[in-house]
Design an enzyme around this catalytic site. Structure first.
Site, PDB file in Angstrom:
ATOM      1  N   THR A 155       0.849  -1.193   0.000  1.00 30.07           N
ATOM      2  CA  THR A 155       0.000   0.000   0.000  1.00 30.07           C
ATOM      3  C   THR A 155       0.887   1.247   0.000  1.00 30.07           C
ATOM      4  O   THR A 155       2.030   1.222   0.447  1.00 30.07           O
ATOM      5  CB  THR A 155      -0.938   0.023   1.222  1.00 30.07           C
ATOM      6  OG1 THR A 155      -0.168   0.179   2.420  1.00 30.07           O
ATOM      7  CG2 THR A 155      -1.759  -1.259   1.306  1.00 30.07           C
ATOM      8  N   GLY A 156       0.331   2.350  -0.523  1.00 29.52           N
ATOM      9  CA  GLY A 156       1.104   3.592  -0.604  1.00 29.52           C
ATOM     10  C   GLY A 156       2.323   3.437  -1.490  1.00 29.52           C
ATOM     11  O   GLY A 156       3.428   3.842  -1.129  1.00 29.52           O
ATOM     12  N   ALA A 157       2.125   2.851  -2.682  1.00 27.00           N
ATOM     13  CA  ALA A 157       3.262   2.427  -3.502  1.00 27.00           C
ATOM     14  C   ALA A 157       3.653   3.387  -4.615  1.00 27.00           C
ATOM     15  O   ALA A 157       4.608   3.127  -5.335  1.00 27.00           O
ATOM     16  CB  ALA A 157       2.964   1.058  -4.111  1.00 27.00           C
TER      17      ALA A 157
ATOM     18  N   GLY B 186       7.834   7.580  -2.703  1.00 30.38           N
ATOM     19  CA  GLY B 186       8.583   7.417  -1.469  1.00 30.38           C
ATOM     20  C   GLY B 186       8.940   5.991  -1.098  1.00 30.38           C
ATOM     21  O   GLY B 186       9.432   5.211  -1.921  1.00 30.38           O
ATOM     22  N   ILE B 187       8.676   5.639   0.155  1.00 37.71           N
ATOM     23  CA  ILE B 187       9.058   4.335   0.684  1.00 37.71           C
ATOM     24  C   ILE B 187       8.370   3.208  -0.078  1.00 37.71           C
ATOM     25  O   ILE B 187       9.006   2.211  -0.439  1.00 37.71           O
ATOM     26  CB  ILE B 187       8.738   4.257   2.186  1.00 37.71           C
ATOM     27  CG1 ILE B 187       9.626   5.233   2.979  1.00 37.71           C
ATOM     28  CG2 ILE B 187       8.921   2.833   2.710  1.00 37.71           C
ATOM     29  CD1 ILE B 187       9.240   5.366   4.440  1.00 37.71           C
ATOM     30  N   GLY B 188       7.073   3.340  -0.318  1.00 44.26           N
ATOM     31  CA  GLY B 188       6.335   2.283  -1.001  1.00 44.26           C
ATOM     32  C   GLY B 188       6.863   2.014  -2.394  1.00 44.26           C
ATOM     33  O   GLY B 188       6.974   0.850  -2.823  1.00 44.26           O
TER      34      GLY B 188
ATOM     35  N   SER C 121       6.774   4.245  12.583  1.00 44.56           N
ATOM     36  CA  SER C 121       7.616   5.425  12.797  1.00 44.56           C
ATOM     37  C   SER C 121       8.207   5.409  14.195  1.00 44.56           C
ATOM     38  O   SER C 121       7.595   4.872  15.134  1.00 44.56           O
ATOM     39  CB  SER C 121       6.782   6.700  12.615  1.00 44.56           C
ATOM     40  OG  SER C 121       7.467   7.838  13.092  1.00 44.56           O
TER      41      SER C 121
ATOM     42  N   TYR D 240      -0.571  11.329  14.702  1.00 44.20           N
ATOM     43  CA  TYR D 240       0.375  10.489  13.967  1.00 44.20           C
ATOM     44  C   TYR D 240       1.095   9.546  14.923  1.00 44.20           C
ATOM     45  O   TYR D 240       1.204   8.333  14.659  1.00 44.20           O
ATOM     46  CB  TYR D 240       1.381  11.374  13.226  1.00 44.20           C
ATOM     47  CG  TYR D 240       2.380  10.608  12.393  1.00 44.20           C
ATOM     48  CD1 TYR D 240       2.011  10.063  11.168  1.00 44.20           C
ATOM     49  CD2 TYR D 240       3.691  10.443  12.822  1.00 44.20           C
ATOM     50  CE1 TYR D 240       2.926   9.366  10.394  1.00 44.20           C
ATOM     51  CE2 TYR D 240       4.616   9.742  12.055  1.00 44.20           C
ATOM     52  CZ  TYR D 240       4.229   9.207  10.846  1.00 44.20           C
ATOM     53  OH  TYR D 240       5.140   8.513  10.083  1.00 44.20           O
TER      54      TYR D 240
END
Length: 243
Positions: A8-10, A13-15, A140, A153
């Site tokens: 997910t969130g690909a 950035g990180i994804g 995080s 967050y």
């Protein structure tokens, strides 16, 4: 044997870095994004051609179970199995808690924490049946120690850390590992609101002396996948010695 992963969130950035790293290592992919479908489709096409892997893309609000659960079911059907689930999608909110609206609070909690429940609830049963699988939650360092002006967050990521430890205990008898990575300051768009001076000042506080690269988180993901199954329920810090 065919290796598969859902991320997910690909799109950025990180994804995105994780998608590239796993495709490079022969993984067929299901990639999720919130709105950058053109960017995600371009990445999927690139990875498919370069590494000869299947890549399926999905676009929608990960915090909405009405989208996430059916999309995960579709990815499972298309890929045949999901060996690795990477819960990476997340949003931040900077500001005083007393100035935060209820809608803003729910957006952060649902995106960062509830979505982990939606994806895990959908994908884990197939892993349990096969007695094999990895769930890796991208968390995080603020989930461990908290950050001023980032209460929602921090709370959501603290929830992810506890979710990881608890779910790992549930799934361990069935051969499924659950771990989390607590990222430090990563050089992504999420930190794009910082000025150059603020970035330089923050980098000085990090013992390593710089921000983490998304590729370093991706390499950590691969190392967790390749680790012995006995490593489960762990909250693994990748923060340059900050915490």
């Amino acid at each position: 044997m065919k290796k598969t992963a859902l991320i997910t969130g690909a799109s950025r950035g990180i994804g995105r870095a994780i998608a590239i790293e796993l495709a490079k290592n022969g993984y067929h992919l299901a990639l999720f994004c919130h709105s950058n479908i053109d960017m995600l489709n371009a990445l999927a096409e690139e990875l498919g051609k370069k590494y000869i892997v299947e890549v399926y893309t999905y676009c929608g609000d990960i915090s909405d179970y009405g989208f996430t659960i059916p999309a995960c079911e579709d990815a499972l059907e298309k890929l045949g199995q999901i060996d690795v689930l990477i819960n990476n999608a997340g949003v931040a909110h900077l500001g005083l808690l007393t100035c935060m609206s209820v809608d803003e609070w729910e957006h952060v909690i649902n995106t960062n924490l509830s979505a982990v429940f939606y994806t895990s609830k959908t994908i884990a049963p197939s892993m349990i049946r096969r007695k094999s699988g990895d769930i890796i939650n991208i968390s995080s360092m603020w989930g461990s120690v908290g950050a001023s002006c980032e209460v929602a967050y921090s709370a959501s990521k603290g929830g992810v850390n506890s979710f990881t430890k608890a779910f790992a205990k549930e799934l361990a008898p069935n051969g499924v590992a659950v771990n989390a990575i607590t990222c430090g300051v990563v050089d992504t768009d999420m930190n794009g609101q910082l000025s150059d001076d603020e970035k330089a000042e923050l980098a000085e506080e990090i013992p390593v002396g710089r921000f983490c690269k998304p590729e370093e988180i991706a390499q950590t993901v691969l190392s967790i996948i390749n680790a012995p199954f006995y490593m489960t329920g762990q909250i693994i810090g990748v923060d340059g010695g900050y915490i």
